[in-house]
Design a protein around this motif. Structure first.
Motif, PDB file in Angstrom:
ATOM      1  N   UNK A 170       0.931  -1.389   0.024  1.00 60.70           N
ATOM      2  CA  UNK A 170       0.062   0.154  -0.204  1.00 60.70           C
ATOM      3  C   UNK A 170       0.917   1.185  -0.146  1.00 60.70           C
ATOM      4  N   UNK A 171       0.395   2.504  -0.208  1.00 62.81           N
ATOM      5  CA  UNK A 171       0.907   3.704  -0.170  1.00 62.81           C
ATOM      6  C   UNK A 171       1.513   3.826   1.209  1.00 62.81           C
ATOM      7  N   UNK A 172       0.639   3.665   2.000  1.00 55.74           N
ATOM      8  CA  UNK A 172       1.175   3.678   3.459  1.00 55.74           C
ATOM      9  C   UNK A 172       2.495   3.093   3.935  1.00 55.74           C
ATOM     10  N   UNK A 173       2.430   1.682   3.628  1.00 55.39           N
ATOM     11  CA  UNK A 173       3.389   0.874   3.732  1.00 55.39           C
ATOM     12  C   UNK A 173       4.817   1.373   2.990  1.00 55.39           C
ATOM     13  N   UNK A 174       4.549   1.931   1.894  1.00 59.87           N
ATOM     14  CA  UNK A 174       5.609   2.394   1.056  1.00 59.87           C
ATOM     15  C   UNK A 174       6.333   3.713   1.700  1.00 59.87           C
ATOM     16  N   UNK A 175       5.390   4.550   2.009  1.00 56.13           N
ATOM     17  CA  UNK A 175       5.985   5.918   2.679  1.00 56.13           C
ATOM     18  C   UNK A 175       6.636   5.675   3.901  1.00 56.13           C
ATOM     19  N   UNK A 176       5.703   4.909   4.748  1.00 53.95           N
ATOM     20  CA  UNK A 176       6.419   4.602   6.255  1.00 53.95           C
ATOM     21  C   UNK A 176       7.709   3.821   6.204  1.00 53.95           C
ATOM     22  N   UNK A 177       7.926   3.092   5.125  1.00 54.64           N
ATOM     23  CA  UNK A 177       9.346   2.422   4.907  1.00 54.64           C
ATOM     24  C   UNK A 177      10.281   3.250   4.589  1.00 54.64           C
ATOM     25  N   UNK A 178      10.075   4.385   3.635  1.00 51.39           N
ATOM     26  CA  UNK A 178      10.920   5.526   3.225  1.00 51.39           C
ATOM     27  C   UNK A 178      11.084   6.433   4.266  1.00 51.39           C
TER      28      UNK A 178
END
Length: 129
Positions: free
Chosen positions: A98-106
């Motif tokens: 998800x977008x959330x996981x992508x941003x949280x990871x970055x």
């Protein structure tokens, strides 16, 4: 194209926005998640690819060496400084569910790598798929 974005420091965030931007590990994407960052190390190629951007401010300048070293990171992260002092942009292409996981990871990259800056405030996040 799917795009998710939010101004993180807005006082007008709804509970739905907060829930949308909370990763599976219970962290708000704007605060970063080290678990999501580590999960992005060996992503499933079937997961969607996201272009992520996170704007953040710092209390002191990020050392030039740190700015240069980030692009050598094995995950193709780019850290730039727009023309405004103490404002930075961290961007990356990552695979996540998800977008959330992508941003949280970055953003988790910043949390994990405290030598870049241990006192940062994310102001805006965006993910495009």
């Amino acid at each position: 194209m799917v795009e998710s974005a939010i101004v993180v420091n807005s006082r007008d965030r709804s509970l739905a926005d907060v829930a949308h931007w909370t990763c599976p590990h219970g962290e708000h994407a704007g605060n970063g998640c080290v678990a999501c960052y580590h999960a992005s190390a060996s992503p499933d190629p079937a997961l969607p690819a996201w272009e992520v951007a996170a704007w953040f401010t710092t209390e002191r300048s990020v050392p030039i060496r740190a700015l240069q070293d980030v692009h050598r990171h094995d995950r193709n992260y780019v850290l730039t400084q727009p023309s405004t002092p103490l404002v930075y942009l961290l961007s990356a292409n990552v695979r996540a569910a998800s977008a959330t996981e992508a941003v949280a990871g970055v953003v988790g990259f910043l949390v994990q790598n405290e030598h870049i800056d241990d006192a940062f405030t994310v102001t805006e996040i965006r993910a495009v798929h």
